[in-house]
Design a protein around this motif. Structure first.
Motif, PDB file in Angstrom:
ATOM      1  N   PRO A  24      25.110  41.993  55.392  1.00 40.34           N
ATOM      2  CA  PRO A  24      25.083  42.721  56.658  1.00 40.34           C
ATOM      3  C   PRO A  24      25.920  42.301  57.660  1.00 40.34           C
ATOM      4  N   SER A  25      26.697  43.171  58.390  1.00 42.81           N
ATOM      5  CA  SER A  25      27.512  42.882  59.648  1.00 42.81           C
ATOM      6  C   SER A  25      26.520  42.355  60.847  1.00 42.81           C
ATOM      7  N   ILE A  46      23.049  34.845  65.591  1.00 47.18           N
ATOM      8  CA  ILE A  46      23.673  33.531  65.737  1.00 47.18           C
ATOM      9  C   ILE A  46      24.271  33.276  64.470  1.00 47.18           C
ATOM     10  N   GLY A  47      25.747  33.003  64.276  1.00 46.07           N
ATOM     11  CA  GLY A  47      26.104  32.554  63.185  1.00 46.07           C
ATOM     12  C   GLY A  47      26.334  33.516  62.037  1.00 46.07           C
ATOM     13  N   ASN A  48      26.798  33.100  60.860  1.00 47.39           N
ATOM     14  CA  ASN A  48      27.432  34.075  59.689  1.00 47.39           C
ATOM     15  C   ASN A  48      26.359  33.982  58.871  1.00 47.39           C
ATOM     16  N   GLY A  49      25.089  33.315  58.892  1.00 47.95           N
ATOM     17  CA  GLY A  49      24.089  33.478  57.970  1.00 47.95           C
ATOM     18  C   GLY A  49      24.188  32.433  56.682  1.00 47.95           C
ATOM     19  N   GLU A  50      23.491  32.602  55.719  1.00 45.78           N
ATOM     20  CA  GLU A  50      23.563  31.755  54.461  1.00 45.78           C
ATOM     21  C   GLU A  50      23.098  32.734  53.298  1.00 45.78           C
ATOM     22  N   THR A  51      23.606  32.658  52.277  1.00 44.07           N
ATOM     23  CA  THR A  51      23.141  33.439  50.967  1.00 44.07           C
ATOM     24  C   THR A  51      22.680  32.331  50.039  1.00 44.07           C
ATOM     25  N   THR A  52      21.570  32.629  49.566  1.00 40.64           N
ATOM     26  CA  THR A  52      21.162  31.535  48.523  1.00 40.64           C
ATOM     27  C   THR A  52      20.771  32.363  47.201  1.00 40.64           C
ATOM     28  N   HIS A  64      19.826  36.632  51.863  1.00 37.32           N
ATOM     29  CA  HIS A  64      20.604  36.634  52.879  1.00 37.32           C
ATOM     30  C   HIS A  64      19.823  36.316  54.000  1.00 37.32           C
ATOM     31  N   ARG A  65      20.099  35.195  54.743  1.00 38.17           N
ATOM     32  CA  ARG A  65      19.271  34.911  55.793  1.00 38.17           C
ATOM     33  C   ARG A  65      20.398  34.747  57.459  1.00 38.17           C
ATOM     34  N   THR A  99      24.531  45.463  47.389  1.00 40.96           N
ATOM     35  CA  THR A  99      24.392  45.006  48.619  1.00 40.96           C
ATOM     36  C   THR A  99      23.114  44.392  49.214  1.00 40.96           C
ATOM     37  N   PHE A 100      22.970  43.938  50.358  1.00 40.99           N
ATOM     38  CA  PHE A 100      21.622  43.338  50.659  1.00 40.99           C
ATOM     39  C   PHE A 100      20.888  44.277  51.756  1.00 40.99           C
ATOM     40  N   VAL A 101      19.725  44.428  51.555  1.00 37.86           N
ATOM     41  CA  VAL A 101      18.622  45.041  52.151  1.00 37.86           C
ATOM     42  C   VAL A 101      17.676  44.603  52.937  1.00 37.86           C
TER      43      VAL A 101
END
Length: 239
Positions: A24-25, A46-52, A64-65, A99-101
């Motif tokens: 997500p943007s 804040i920031g670009n986040g992290e995908t795990t 994605h957080r 996609t991420f929901v």
């Protein structure tokens, strides 16, 4: 050889890119989190986040957080118009297809800003009354080194609600009599939390054991027995 390298690079891109597709943007995160906080004054991403990649039982899941800071009005903004609730947490997304929901908001740090000034004399009277019962074991502790237990206009205050706040002391040095000639010296910090039943009431409670936390032991100090006997100890001056 170039063809093989190209094929390998393309495959690697597909593998690595498969977890990044549809993240997500910032604008989308703001929109999603605003659904959780419909009365938000502002939502900051804040920031670009992290995908795990995580396993839940036998199912592999992608999360994605994204860290967000949300500012909302308080429920008592009529009494305190400048008051705001600040919440920093994570917007959590799960991958569905390509996609991420948005799934939920996980709260983290929360505090209030714009709150009214605190009656410092009232708080210091409460500390004096409770310091030996709730904040620190005063037995054999010299009174003078802990004079900065008390709140000042420069104290770091954190409001949690209209009925609870704390203030922090970054550095405290505690001197405790060990025996007839030695005094143990300990460095630590404190975060003392106060409570009242209703907004507008006087502060009347301190969180049990909310006070001193040891960070390190310093060199012990040696005195004569007479010097130690003539010192003033905290339990002699606290009520």
């Amino acid at each position: 050889m170039k063809t093989l390298k190209l094929i390998f690079a393309s495959a690697l891109f597909l593998i690595l890119g498969s977890t990044a597709i549809g993240q997500p943007s910032a604008a989308q995160v703001k929109k999603d989190v605003s659904k959780t906080f419909p009365t938000a004054v502002s939502v900051e991403v804040i920031g670009n986040g992290e995908t795990t990649e995580e396993w839940e039982g036998s199912t592999k899941m992608y999360y994605h957080r994204r860290r967000v800071k949300v500012t909302t009005k308080t429920s008592f903004d009529k009494e305190f118009p400048e008051s705001r609730a600040i919440s920093e947490g994570l917007a959590v997304y799960t991958k569905q297809g390509g996609t991420f929901v948005y799934k939920k908001y996980n709260p983290g740090y929360e505090e209030l800003t714009g709150m009214p000034p605190i009656d410092i004399d009232e708080i210091n009277a409460l500390i004096t009354k409770n310091i030996c019962k709730l904040v620190i074991n005063c037995n054999s502790v010299v009174a003078q080194p802990v004079s900065n237990w008390y709140m000042t206009k420069d104290s770091k205050v954190t409001w949690y609600s209209s009925t609870s706040f704390s203030f922090k002391i970054d550095t405290l040095v505690i001197k405790r009599r060990r025996n007839a000639i030695y005094m143990d010296v300990t460095e630590g910090k404190a975060d003392i939390r106060f409570y009242r039943d209703n907004m507008g009431d006087k502060w009347d409670r301190v969180l049990d054991a909310s006070g001193f936390t040891r960070t390190r032991d310093l060199k012990a100090e040696e005195y004569t027995e007479e010097e130690l006997d003539n010192m003033t100890y905290l339990n002699q001056v606290a009520q």
